[in-house]
Every structure is written in C-alpha cells, then in structure tokens.
Scaffold this active site. Structure first.
Site, PDB file in Angstrom:
ATOM      1  CG  ASN A 147      -0.289  -0.185   2.521  1.00  0.00           C
ATOM      2  OD1 ASN A 147       0.933  -0.122   2.625  1.00  0.00           O
ATOM      3  ND2 ASN A 147      -1.082  -0.414   3.557  1.00  0.00           N
ATOM      4  NE  ARG A 285       2.780   2.859  12.145  1.00  0.00           N
ATOM      5  CZ  ARG A 285       2.341   2.612  10.915  1.00  0.00           C
ATOM      6  NH1 ARG A 285       1.899   3.621  10.153  1.00  0.00           N
ATOM      7  NH2 ARG A 285       2.337   1.386  10.445  1.00  0.00           N
ATOM      8  CD  GLN A 314      -3.683   4.546  14.246  1.00  0.00           C
ATOM      9  OE1 GLN A 314      -3.397   5.510  13.552  1.00  0.00           O
ATOM     10  NE2 GLN A 314      -3.523   3.321  13.799  1.00  0.00           N
ATOM     11  CG  HIS A 333      -3.954   4.382   9.999  1.00  0.00           C
ATOM     12  ND1 HIS A 333      -2.993   3.845  10.807  1.00  0.00           N
ATOM     13  CD2 HIS A 333      -3.356   4.528   8.776  1.00  0.00           C
ATOM     14  CE1 HIS A 333      -1.869   3.661  10.130  1.00  0.00           C
ATOM     15  NE2 HIS A 333      -2.076   4.061   8.894  1.00  0.00           N
TER      16      HIS A 333
END
Length: 389
Positions: A147, A285, A314, A333
């Site tokens: 990705n 991050r 998260q 995210h």
C-alpha cells in the site's frame, strides 16, 4: 495445527456492502523498481471487495480451516477483558493491521508462549515490540510495498487539501453557503513552494515523484541517500537531517517508520524552526510528532495546517485534541487501506502464511525480524532500543 488470531477493524456501520462502486480493479504488473506483487498459490476472495474488516477476514478462513488450522477474527483488541487478550496466550500466529493495531507489547509477547509469527497485513510493524520479538524468537513480517502507492496518493491529496483550503470550502457548499472570500482567505497555490520529505523510501520517493509535475522545489532527508541520478531526475535537494531540512520548506511530509530515532522528532523545538505558515503532513506514525506540540503550533500560527491519518492510540479517543484543533485535515487511518490496497495486503498475508506452513523461506523483503535479529526490510528501516539477542 496452528491457532491464528487475526485482529481487524469493524465492519461498516450499515453492514458489509451488498455492492461496490466499481466492478473491478486496474491490473498492476509490478511495483516501481520491479518488485512483484504478492504471489500466493491461490486466493479465496474477490479483489476490490472489503477484506480488511471483521467479516472480510482477509479472505483467509477457507484456506486455513481446510488445512485444519483455527482462525479467530476479532476487532476487540483493547483492555484486559478483550477477545484479543483472552485468545492471545495460546495463539501461534497473530495478524494485525496498522489501521487497527493489536499492540504486541513486551508483556503480551511474554504471555504468548506459543507465538512464533506476527504478520502485519499492510506496512509498518511498530505496533510489535521488536526488541521483545527478537528476544523470544518471534518472526515478524509485513506485506512490503502493498500500500505504499496508496499512502503516497493520500499524502498528495492532503497537501493539496491543506494548501488550497479545500475542506472548509467544501463545507461551505454542504452548509448551503457561497462564501467565496471565506473560502479563499487561506487558499494558496502549491506551485513554487518548497516541499520536503522526511525519509525517501518507497512511500517518500513515490510522494516526491508525484509532486514533481507541480513545479515545486523538492527536498528530502534520509539515512540512506538516493542515487545521484534520481536526485538529478527529480531535482532533489538532500539534507543530512530533518533539523537541516525543515526551515527551508513550506510543506513537510513525514514518511519515516517509527523507531527510537524518530519518536517525538516533531516537538516544540523542531516545529519552532519551521517557516511560519508552513504545512505538516503525517501519514507515517503519530508518535513521530508530539501531540500537544502540534496543537500549539496550529494555535500560534507556526503551522498553517496539519493533516494525517495516524493517531496514538488507535482508534483515537473522542476527546483526542487532534479532532478539534484548528486548520487540520485528519482522517482515520485509511491511507493504506483502500479497496485496491486490501486486495494486495490480503494476498500478501496469504503468501506469508503459505510459506510459513510449508517451511519455506518468507520473501526477504517481507521480513522485519527473523532468526533473533532485524532482517530484510526491517534491517534497512528499523532500529532497536537495545542489543539484539
């Protein structure tokens, strides 16, 4: 037979999709640089469908259960009574995603006496305590490059959204207004700006390549300098450190992994050296940036905007200050979890499992920790906080 514990994000509020906006995905022959896409021996899913949520199961259930393995899939990952916490002690393999990370802390790895393999369905294994994985002989692998381009596209989108003030302008339309002066009072052209990337690995370099046609001045810093021909092709200016680079930039995008050298890098001190009115984008991050320092920089005007899709923890709590700070373009995210990316990281996860069960070597580029030390991509991208066992 193995017990595989898979932690995925929740299904859509309205339920798993009955249909999709598109019928297929474009064919991609290889990644930039020639690395092949995942090559599992088979898949049990339809590319372009929702695989990264609980019901999607990364398309793994038939494959695993036909071989006699047990698959446990959950989104319940936090707290002492979570499904993840209860199922972990006798799990042989844990699969998690950066978007909904099951944090494999040193304490959890200590309790997971059977754990031998931790797979990141995506890129970025910092939710695994790599030092503990090394000590306990746990192999850590991720689906490298699956990705990277997805995230790079998201970065470019966020840069343009902030600089052009897109989100507030769109909200004016949604609210029934036509307030042109309000919409353009914070809108600028990207053309001619100086844009810098903290790290120029797969994602950072892809961002730089996509920005070059915008006639911007491109800068980067990285522990591994790019070849001279790449610098010349893109007109890149190299800086030995982020501290050296950011004062020269109107836009800074963070594309580095989280490790001891990058944690807390963008705090009050570094942010104070950025141009007044600059923009910071962080799809890497959250802990590379100091949470409260970012808020202060936006409130003071040091930063004209901050956008990203990475948070800590998260999912972010409802009162996280990044939800309400001024001039932000935050998303959950999602940058690396497009339906296109999901097909690749699901296939890559299966490829890793096929290799593991067959006792054959996992692709070198997928490895983060192996044989009691950083390996493959991990040796290139990460550092540990102590000596390796």
């Amino acid at each position: 037979m193995a017990k595989v514990l898979c932690v995925l994000y929740d299904d859509p509020v309205s339920g798993h999709p009955a249909s999709y906006a598109r019928d297929d995905l474009p064919h991609i022959a290889s990644y930039p640089g020639g690395q092949t896409l995942p090559t599992p021996r088979g898949i049990d899913f339809t590319p372009g469908q929702l695989l990264g949520s609980v019901s999607g199961e990364l398309g793994l259930r038939r494959f695993l259960e036909d071989q006699g393995h047990t698959l446990v899939v959950t989104s319940d990952k936090d707290g002492p009574d979570s499904v993840f916490e209860r199922e972990l002690p006798d799990a042989d393999i844990v699969i998690s995603q950066p978007f909904w990370p099951a944090y494999l802390t040193a304490e959890r790895i200590e309790r997971a006496s059977r754990l031998k393999l931790a797979i990141t369905a995506g890129i970025g294994s910092d939710h695994v305590d790599l030092d503990a994985a090394i000590r306990h002989g746990v192999t850590v692998a991720e689906v490298t490059y699956c990705n990277s381009i997805s995230v790079a596209e998201h970065v470019v989108m966020m840069i343009l959204s902030l600089v052009r003030n897109y989100l507030p302008a769109h909200q004016i339309v949604r609210d029934g207004g036509w307030n042109i002066a309000d919409a353009v009072a914070r809108s600028y052209d990207l053309e001619g700006m100086h844009v810098g990337s903290v790290a120029a690995g797969r994602i950072g370099l892809a961002v730089l390549r996509r920005l070059a046609p915008f006639d911007v001045h491109l800068h980067y810093t990285d522990r591994h300098r790019l070849p001279a021909e790449v610098e010349q092709e893109l007109g890149l200016t190299f800086h030995p450190s982020a501290e050296d680079m950011v004062p020269a930039c109107d836009v800074v995008t963070i594309n580095a992994p989280l490790h001891p050298e990058t944690e807390g890098l963008f705090g009050d001190r570094l942010l104070a050296t950025m141009k007044r009115g600059s923009y910071l984008i962080n799809t890497a991050r959250a802990r590379i940036a100091d949470r409260d320092a970012v808020v202060r920089a936006l409130e003071s005007g040091r930063l004209a905007g901050y956008a990203g899709d990475v948070w800590f923890p998260q999912p972010a709590p409802a009162d996280h200050p990044w939800r309400t700070m001024p001039h932000h373009g935050m998303t959950p995210h999602i940058s690396g979890s497009s339906l296109s990316a999901q097909a690749r990281y699901a296939a890559g996860t299966r490829e890793i499992l096929e290799s593991w069960f067959a006792g054959s070597a996992i692709r070198e580029e997928y490895l983060i920790v192996d044989g009691g030390k950083l390996a493959g991509t991990g040796a290139h991208s990460y550092s540990t906080s102590g000596p390796q066992a």
